[in-house]
Scaffold this active site. Structure first.
Site, PDB file in Angstrom:
ATOM      1  N   SER A   1       0.850  -1.189   0.000  1.00  0.00           N
ATOM      2  CA  SER A   1       0.000   0.000   0.000  1.00  0.00           C
ATOM      3  C   SER A   1       0.891   1.246   0.000  1.00  0.00           C
ATOM      4  O   SER A   1       1.670   1.445  -0.921  1.00  0.00           O
ATOM      5  CB  SER A   1      -0.948  -0.043   1.202  1.00  0.00           C
ATOM      6  OG  SER A   1      -1.982   0.891   1.062  1.00  0.00           O
TER       7      SER A   1
ATOM      8  N   ASP B   1      -8.501  -4.298  -6.867  1.00  0.00           N
ATOM      9  CA  ASP B   1      -8.200  -3.495  -5.678  1.00  0.00           C
ATOM     10  C   ASP B   1      -8.956  -2.174  -5.750  1.00  0.00           C
ATOM     11  O   ASP B   1      -8.699  -1.339  -6.617  1.00  0.00           O
ATOM     12  CB  ASP B   1      -6.692  -3.246  -5.593  1.00  0.00           C
ATOM     13  CG  ASP B   1      -6.262  -2.625  -4.267  1.00  0.00           C
ATOM     14  OD1 ASP B   1      -7.095  -1.971  -3.612  1.00  0.00           O
ATOM     15  OD2 ASP B   1      -5.090  -2.794  -3.887  1.00  0.00           O
TER      16      ASP B   1
ATOM     17  N   HIS C   1      -7.730  -5.222  -1.260  1.00  0.00           N
ATOM     18  CA  HIS C   1      -6.434  -4.566  -1.116  1.00  0.00           C
ATOM     19  C   HIS C   1      -5.396  -5.510  -0.509  1.00  0.00           C
ATOM     20  O   HIS C   1      -4.314  -5.073  -0.135  1.00  0.00           O
ATOM     21  CB  HIS C   1      -6.608  -3.320  -0.243  1.00  0.00           C
ATOM     22  CG  HIS C   1      -5.437  -2.389  -0.256  1.00  0.00           C
ATOM     23  ND1 HIS C   1      -4.783  -2.001  -1.404  1.00  0.00           N
ATOM     24  CD2 HIS C   1      -4.780  -1.762   0.763  1.00  0.00           C
ATOM     25  CE1 HIS C   1      -3.797  -1.176  -1.098  1.00  0.00           C
ATOM     26  NE2 HIS C   1      -3.771  -1.018   0.211  1.00  0.00           N
TER      27      HIS C   1
END
Length: 730
Positions: free
Chosen positions: A577, A661, A698
């Protein structure tokens, strides 16, 4: 070492368009910025074919590595041990806790057979029954429980279910007299109520004191659960059990600020409803309060705007009557506890637990009605303290513990639990009982036992190093005790460095297995942008100071090599991330040869367009706004996709991303790998992207088998890139 061949330049063809975006720079005026891969932002047949070709190339390379299958077997074995949470006593007279036998994709919620605290030494199945097994929600593991909350009276259980790891989920409700288990499903019995609350996202479930319903945040219905369009028009709603979602009350929505998001809470006594409003991911929010009467939540709530400017972070801890206790960083970057008396027309803010200048206040819970349990983070190590109702520090708990801690309790009960873990501490549940003699109040309830690893064979130490601007940065280093610091070991360096999130010590059997198998070390630097030292540390690595985050991370690798913790060229970096941005930005900025391998997972790469997709507009407080000329000038030089050189050898790189995502959209990863492959087509090391075309989320919530495969691919790629020999340290 497994034999893997690599032919430079053997990449799928990627079309380059003549698309150009124009930005305004404070120093250079109008700046044209080519975006030849703008078409990768869309969901088209062309993009689908391109992603398939890229995924096939990466998989064919990984399939050549025989170590990967061996690692998968080792990782699966090392994860196969019982895991559990702290128990909670509900008003239905039962204790509830999560338990995982070892390789279950999701932990199972158990309920005690008897009212007394279970004797867990007898075995979880002997002292409890399955209350809710999320593994039966979908046979293929595609559905997962992401959140659950019991009603205060213990009669209802609300739980949110997500599909394929997506951020959107649906809330269901069931009576606690209706368990969901393998047995009930086999009998064709589901047992949940008719409630179905959709479009739930970035929120929690907040039951009202009367247990008649709960508050939650939702977004407007959309055709697809995930997508790339911006998240807008969130609303805080109230759902009454037994009704349809169409009947839900909109508690608050701000049409003038459609990008804002909300949080809520209710006071322990049921008198107050708290509303938090956030305009971005900065540590600042509004705090409004409403008084509830016997009718509970209803339309037309009158809000008292206790805090109506974005000046600080405010988080309600509890209330004693009209006196509300709040954890805040108002004039206290390391956080403190204040009180506000809501009975007064002009509430006065008073310090209750003052700020400590050398330790960040991370968590505070009220316990036994009038005590407070606080966790401080001092030099990235958690310390636990008990405070009196007057705010006086009484004692420190578990003073010898080094690692990360969390508190679990209900305010009205005479006990609380602590979960303690660290790099070589798999997990301990401790109990503090206010009714016991003072010397016997703190005790160990249960300790995690790992089967394939001996945590005592590993050690973690903390060192300090100097970053580019002279700032001292702490870093944890973990190794198997047989691994020498003689400049020959490989290093895995992990980082995050953003959004005031601390990179706390954590237990990972997979990482320890890798260290033991290859004689490597694991390093976690506490770089700026994180929250390890409070808000000032965060500010030191965000917006115009974001460059410090990358400099700190690069300096960590250089320190490891210079001080013989790692061999030159054998530092691999990993992050997910925002940590993916960290990795991509670091390989672009670092001197050639600094890193031997890089694995960015689901990262942000296009800092000129991040704010145009899903929830990205909330990250402007972290990265800056490229539409503002002064901010464009510091964002553009940091944006990974715009700064890949053509004359620099890049480390072996494996980007990983999920095709759906919805948080960090995959176009970031797509553009970055396309740019790498175009700019350095003859790079001697592979530049690949692994695309999971079956997963929306994610990265969270994947079934065990998928997690193990992903881990084996990642760590096998790193081992090959660093030239490591698979072995077992005795």
């Amino acid at each position: 070492m497994s034999s893997v061949t690599w032919a430079p330049g053997n990449y799928p063809s990627t079309r380059r368009s003549d698309h150009v975006d124009t930005y305004q720079s404070a120093s250079k005026g109008e700046v044209p910025v080519p975006d030849p891969y703008q078409w990768l932002e869309e969901s088209t047949d062309e993009v689908d074919k391109w992603t398939t070709a890229q995924a096939d190339l990466a998989q064919s390379y990984l399939d050549q590595n025989a170590d990967i299958q061996k690692l998968a077997e080792k990782f699966r074995a090392s994860r196969n041990y019982a895991k559990f949470s702290a128990p909670t006593l509900l008003d239905d007279g039962h204790w509830y806790w999560f338990y995982n036998r070892g390789l279950q994709s999701q932990s199972v919620l158990y309920r005690s057979k008897e009212p007394a605290l279970p004797d867990f030494s007898k075995g979880d199945d002997n002292v409890g029954d399955v209350f809710f097994d999320p593994n039966v929600l979908a046979a293929d593991g595609s559905a997962g429980m992401v959140l659950c909350k019991f009603s205060p009276d213990g009669k209802f259980f609300a739980y949110a279910v997500s599909h394929l790891g997506g951020d959107y989920s649906t809330i269901y409700v069931r009576s606690t007299s209706s368990p969901l288990s393998q047995a009930s499903v086999a009998q064709g019995v589901d047992g949940r109520l008719s409630d179905e609350v959709k479009w739930f996202k970035f929120s929690t479930i907040i039951w009202t004191k009367d247990s008649k319903g709960f508050l939650y945040q939702r977004y407007p219905a959309r055709e697809r659960h995930e997508g790339t369009r911006s998240d807008r028009n969130a609303m805080m709603c109230y759902h009454k059990v037994g009704t349809t979602q169409e009947e839900d009350i909109i508690v608050y929505q701000d049409n003038e600020h459609p990008e804002w998001i909300y949080g809520a809470d209710t006071s322990e006594d049921g008198k107050y409803l708290y509303l938090y409003q956030f305009k971005d991911t900065s540590k600042k929010n509004l705090l409004w309060v409403a008084e509830l009467d016997e009718d509970g939540v209803k339309s037309g709530i009158h809000w008292r705007k206790v805090v109506n400017e974005y000046a600080a972070d405010y988080n309600i801890i509890t209330n004693h009557g009209s006196l509300v206790y709040i954890k805040t960083n108002l004039n206290a970057p390391q956080y403190k506890v204040i009180t506000i008396d809501l009975s007064k027309d002009e509430p006065e803010i008073r310090d209750f637990i003052p700020e400590e200048k050398d330790a960040k206040l991370a968590q505070v819970n009220c316990a036994n009605e009038e005590y407070f349990v606080a966790i401080y983070k001092r030099n990235v190590k958690d310390e636990i303290y008990l405070y009196s109702k007057a705010g006086v520090q009484l004692t420190r708990l578990a003073p010898d513990f080094v690692g990360a801690a969390s508190i679990a309790n209900r305010q009205k009960q005479t006990h609380f639990f602590l979960t303690l873990s660290g790099f070589n501490t798999p997990g301990t549940i401790a109990r503090y009982d206010f009714t016991a003699p003072e010397t016997q109040r703190f005790s160990i309830l249960r300790t995690t036992k790992v089967n394939e690893l001996d945590p005592d064979d590993f050690e973690s130490t903390q060192v300090w190093y100097e970053s580019k601007d002279g700032t001292k940065i702490p870093m944890f280093i973990v190794r198997h005790k047989s691994t020498k610091f003689d400049g020959t070991a490989a290093a895995i360096q992990y980082g995050y460095g953003g959004f005031a999130t601390s990179a706390d010590p954590f237990f990972s059997p997979i990482i320890l297995t890798f260290l033991q198998t290859y004689g490597a070390i694991f390093a976690v630097p506490s770089i700026r942008g994180g929250g390890e030292f409070g808000e000032e540390w965060h500010k030191g690595g965000r917006r115009e100071t974001k460059v410090n985050t990358f400099d700190d991370f690069i300096a960590a690798a250089q320190f490891l090599v210079k001080n013989k913790y790692a061999a030159p060229g054998k530092v691999a970096i990993n992050g997910a991330s925002n940590g993916g941005l960290l990795v991509m930005g670091s390989i672009v900025r670092a001197p050639e040869g600094t890193f031997g391998a890089a694995v960015p997972e689901g990262g942000v790469a296009d800092l000129l367009k991040f704010h145009k997709f899903t929830g990205g507009q909330a990250w402007i407080s972290e990265y800056g706004n490229p539409s503002i000329p002064e901010e464009f000038d510091y964002i553009y030089p940091l944006s990974p996709v715009h700064n890949v050189r053509t004359d620099k050898v890049m480390p072996a790189t494996l980007i990983t991303v999920n095709i759906g995502d919805g948080r960090v959209v995959p176009m970031h990863s797509f553009k970055f790998i396309a740019t790498l492959q175009h700019n350095v087509p003859q790079n001697p090391h592979p530049l690949l992207i692994k695309i999971d075309k079956s997963w929306l989320g994610h990265g969270m919530g994947k079934p065990t088998d998928k997690n193990v495969k992903d881990a084996a691919d990642k760590w096998g790629f790193i081992a090959r890139a660093l030239g490591l020999e698979l072995k077992t340290v005795e």
